[in-house]
Design a protein around this motif. Structure first.
Motif, PDB file in Angstrom:
ATOM      1  N   ASP A  77       2.993   3.302   7.149  1.00 55.18           N
ATOM      2  CA  ASP A  77       1.804   2.542   7.504  1.00 55.18           C
ATOM      3  C   ASP A  77       0.727   2.835   6.450  1.00 55.18           C
ATOM      4  O   ASP A  77       1.004   2.747   5.266  1.00 55.18           O
ATOM      5  N   TRP A  78      -0.450   3.194   6.864  1.00 54.93           N
ATOM      6  CA  TRP A  78      -1.518   3.475   5.911  1.00 54.93           C
ATOM      7  C   TRP A  78      -1.177   4.688   5.052  1.00 54.93           C
ATOM      8  O   TRP A  78      -0.593   5.651   5.521  1.00 54.93           O
ATOM      9  N   MET A  79      -1.567   4.616   3.788  1.00 58.19           N
ATOM     10  CA  MET A  79      -1.501   5.737   2.871  1.00 58.19           C
ATOM     11  C   MET A  79      -2.916   5.988   2.365  1.00 58.19           C
ATOM     12  O   MET A  79      -3.726   5.052   2.277  1.00 58.19           O
ATOM     13  N   ALA A  80      -3.203   7.249   2.041  1.00 61.80           N
ATOM     14  CA  ALA A  80      -4.578   7.566   1.687  1.00 61.80           C
ATOM     15  C   ALA A  80      -4.655   8.761   0.752  1.00 61.80           C
ATOM     16  O   ALA A  80      -3.701   9.539   0.628  1.00 61.80           O
ATOM     17  N   SER A  95      -3.490  -0.175   3.235  1.00 60.35           N
ATOM     18  CA  SER A  95      -2.521  -0.594   4.249  1.00 60.35           C
ATOM     19  C   SER A  95      -1.238  -1.077   3.573  1.00 60.35           C
ATOM     20  O   SER A  95      -1.213  -1.299   2.360  1.00 60.35           O
ATOM     21  N   PRO A  96      -0.193  -1.311   4.363  1.00 63.25           N
ATOM     22  CA  PRO A  96       1.051  -1.828   3.780  1.00 63.25           C
ATOM     23  C   PRO A  96       0.876  -3.186   3.108  1.00 63.25           C
ATOM     24  O   PRO A  96       1.648  -3.528   2.198  1.00 63.25           O
ATOM     25  N   THR A  97      -0.113  -3.948   3.545  1.00 63.06           N
ATOM     26  CA  THR A  97      -0.351  -5.275   2.968  1.00 63.06           C
ATOM     27  C   THR A  97      -1.394  -5.256   1.863  1.00 63.06           C
ATOM     28  O   THR A  97      -1.763  -6.311   1.352  1.00 63.06           O
ATOM     29  N   GLY A  98      -1.904  -4.068   1.528  1.00 64.25           N
ATOM     30  CA  GLY A  98      -2.833  -3.966   0.410  1.00 64.25           C
ATOM     31  C   GLY A  98      -4.302  -3.984   0.762  1.00 64.25           C
ATOM     32  O   GLY A  98      -5.150  -4.040  -0.127  1.00 64.25           O
ATOM     33  N   VAL A  99      -4.610  -3.934   2.034  1.00 63.02           N
ATOM     34  CA  VAL A  99      -6.026  -3.833   2.423  1.00 63.02           C
ATOM     35  C   VAL A  99      -6.510  -2.431   2.065  1.00 63.02           C
ATOM     36  O   VAL A  99      -5.864  -1.440   2.388  1.00 63.02           O
ATOM     37  N   ARG A 120      -0.469   0.950  -4.140  1.00 66.83           N
ATOM     38  CA  ARG A 120       0.780   1.470  -3.600  1.00 66.83           C
ATOM     39  C   ARG A 120       1.944   0.577  -3.997  1.00 66.83           C
ATOM     40  O   ARG A 120       1.760  -0.618  -4.281  1.00 66.83           O
ATOM     41  N   ASP A 121       3.113   1.162  -3.991  1.00 64.62           N
ATOM     42  CA  ASP A 121       4.353   0.431  -4.218  1.00 64.62           C
ATOM     43  C   ASP A 121       5.230   0.688  -3.004  1.00 64.62           C
ATOM     44  O   ASP A 121       5.763   1.789  -2.839  1.00 64.62           O
ATOM     45  N   ASN A 122       5.350  -0.299  -2.145  1.00 64.51           N
ATOM     46  CA  ASN A 122       6.081  -0.116  -0.889  1.00 64.51           C
ATOM     47  C   ASN A 122       7.577   0.129  -1.130  1.00 64.51           C
ATOM     48  O   ASN A 122       8.222   0.836  -0.367  1.00 64.51           O
ATOM     49  N   ALA A 123       8.109  -0.445  -2.174  1.00 61.35           N
ATOM     50  CA  ALA A 123       9.532  -0.272  -2.466  1.00 61.35           C
ATOM     51  C   ALA A 123       9.834   1.157  -2.914  1.00 61.35           C
ATOM     52  O   ALA A 123      10.919   1.681  -2.662  1.00 61.35           O
ATOM     53  N   LYS A 124       8.875   1.777  -3.574  1.00 61.20           N
ATOM     54  CA  LYS A 124       9.074   3.131  -4.100  1.00 61.20           C
ATOM     55  C   LYS A 124       8.411   4.206  -3.244  1.00 61.20           C
ATOM     56  O   LYS A 124       8.535   5.388  -3.543  1.00 61.20           O
ATOM     57  N   ASN A 125       7.710   3.785  -2.196  1.00 65.08           N
ATOM     58  CA  ASN A 125       6.989   4.734  -1.318  1.00 65.08           C
ATOM     59  C   ASN A 125       6.013   5.601  -2.103  1.00 65.08           C
ATOM     60  O   ASN A 125       5.956   6.823  -1.929  1.00 65.08           O
ATOM     61  N   THR A 126       5.252   4.949  -2.971  1.00 64.12           N
ATOM     62  CA  THR A 126       4.280   5.678  -3.775  1.00 64.12           C
ATOM     63  C   THR A 126       2.868   5.150  -3.534  1.00 64.12           C
ATOM     64  O   THR A 126       2.674   3.997  -3.151  1.00 64.12           O
ATOM     65  N   VAL A 127       1.910   6.011  -3.760  1.00 66.15           N
ATOM     66  CA  VAL A 127       0.508   5.628  -3.737  1.00 66.15           C
ATOM     67  C   VAL A 127      -0.180   6.322  -4.901  1.00 66.15           C
ATOM     68  O   VAL A 127       0.053   7.498  -5.157  1.00 66.15           O
ATOM     69  N   ASP A 128      -0.980   5.557  -5.622  1.00 66.94           N
ATOM     70  CA  ASP A 128      -1.667   6.062  -6.800  1.00 66.94           C
ATOM     71  C   ASP A 128      -3.177   5.973  -6.601  1.00 66.94           C
ATOM     72  O   ASP A 128      -3.669   5.129  -5.844  1.00 66.94           O
ATOM     73  N   LEU A 129      -3.897   6.813  -7.309  1.00 63.43           N
ATOM     74  CA  LEU A 129      -5.360   6.751  -7.310  1.00 63.43           C
ATOM     75  C   LEU A 129      -5.814   6.850  -8.763  1.00 63.43           C
ATOM     76  O   LEU A 129      -5.621   7.880  -9.409  1.00 63.43           O
TER      77      LEU A 129
END
Length: 119
Positions: free
Chosen positions: A32-35, A52-56, A71-80
């Motif tokens: 779900d949300w990543m932060a 959010s998963p949809t890019g919000v 984020r990249d949902n396919a790779k399960n990554t989140v960047d800042l």
């Protein structure tokens, strides 16, 4: 067991840029949300940005216009991506993900990565 592994961070002069990355792995059905949170010495951990998963996206006021979360949902990554860094951005930065596993939904944290901005 889900694990979040962060990379990036380091030391930079004021006005510079740094990028943080976080990858989640292990038994994930969906996220779900990543932060990204941060915690400065003597301070409480605070939410910096979330997605959010949809890019919000959400950004705390102090980083708006300077930081970008993706984020990249396919790779399960989140960047800042952090630009125009200020000394007050100095903190340990933590990745957080709300993960759906076969046994239920749980919140996970990365180990933290230090960001130091010199004046």
């Amino acid at each position: 067991q889900v694990a979040l592994v962060e990379s990036g961070g380091g030391f930079v002069q004021a006005g510079g840029s740094l990028g943080l990355s976080c990858v989640a792995s292990g038994g994930i059905l969906s996220i779900d949300w990543m932060a990204w949170y941060r915690q400065a010495p003597g301070e409480q951990r605070e939410l910096v940005a979330s997605i959010s998963p949809t890019g919000v996206t959400y950004y705390t006021d102090s980083v708006k216009g300077r930081f970008t979360i993706a984020r990249d949902n396919a790779k399960n990554t989140v960047d800042l991506q952090m630009n125009s860094l200020k000394p007050e951005d100095t903190a340990v930065y933590y990745c957080n993900a709300n993960v759906k596993e076969a046994r239920g939904r749980f919140s996970y944290w990365g180990q933290g990565t230090q960001v130091t901005v010199s004046s």
